[in-house]
Design an enzyme around this catalytic site. Structure first.
Site, mmCIF file in Angstrom:
data_model
loop_
_atom_site.group_PDB
_atom_site.id
_atom_site.type_symbol
_atom_site.label_atom_id
_atom_site.label_comp_id
_atom_site.label_asym_id
_atom_site.label_seq_id
_atom_site.Cartn_x
_atom_site.Cartn_y
_atom_site.Cartn_z
ATOM 1 N N HIS A 59 0.724 -0.934 -0.026
ATOM 2 C CA HIS A 59 -0.314 0.122 -0.291
ATOM 3 C C HIS A 59 0.967 1.541 -0.620
ATOM 4 C CE1 HIS A 59 1.626 -0.330 4.578
ATOM 5 N NE2 HIS A 59 0.948 1.070 4.029
ATOM 6 N N HIS A 74 1.404 6.782 -0.767
ATOM 7 C CA HIS A 74 1.042 6.268 0.424
ATOM 8 C C HIS A 74 -0.344 5.848 -0.277
ATOM 9 C CE1 HIS A 74 -1.227 4.412 3.908
ATOM 10 N NE2 HIS A 74 -0.179 4.684 4.768
#
Length: 156
Positions: A59, A74
């Site tokens: 992620h 992110h």
């Protein structure tokens, strides 16, 4: 003093970091930068800078430039809880990467289906001086930005 151009890792609507609904990012605790609210589809996230891939999680990823500027991407908020679900990596930790190179395929609808916000914060790691980051015009305007377009510049 060096200046690093940081590119948008995904297309979408450019968002000022203080408008990201997560205090870790909006308050600059991780560093300063900007964010992108991505389109609602399966998209490729690219490297915003060239350098060494220091950290790769499904992620998120951190790239360190040759000027020692660490840039964190992110993908979504609180997406660490998904344990990689909705993300397909295309690189390996430790790789040398080039700005614009595909890093991770990001399944935005899968993230939203879990009730999570898909916004993509991009920050200069450990930057404590907000004035060292100059956001591009689309961020100031909250306008659409293309993948690979300048998101902000970081001065060091």
């Amino acid at each position: 003093m060096s200046t690093t151009r940081v590119l948008a890792p995904v297309p979408g609507r450019a968002v000022a970091l203080q408008d990201v609904p997560d205090p870790v990012f909006s308050a600059g605790m991780v560093g300063y930068g900007a964010a992108v609210d991505p389109p609602r589809g399966v998209i490729d996230a690219i490297a915003p800078v060239s350098g060494k891939l220091l950290k790769l999680m499904p992620h998120a990823y951190v790239i360190m430039t040759t000027d020692n500027v660490g840039v964190l991407v992110h993908l979504g908020l609180d997406t660490v809880a998904l344990n990689g679900e909705g993300f397909t990596t295309h690189v390996n930790q430790g790789d040398d990467v080039t700005a614009g190179q595909v890093m991770i395929t990001y399944d935005v609808p899968a993230i939203e289906a879990k009730g999570l916000n898909p916004v993509v914060p991009v920050v200069v790691m450990d930057e404590r001086e907000p004035g060292n980051v100059t956001v591009a015009a689309p961020v100031t305007a909250g306008a659409d930005i293309g993948s690979g377009a300048e998101l902000f510049t970081a001065s060091k």
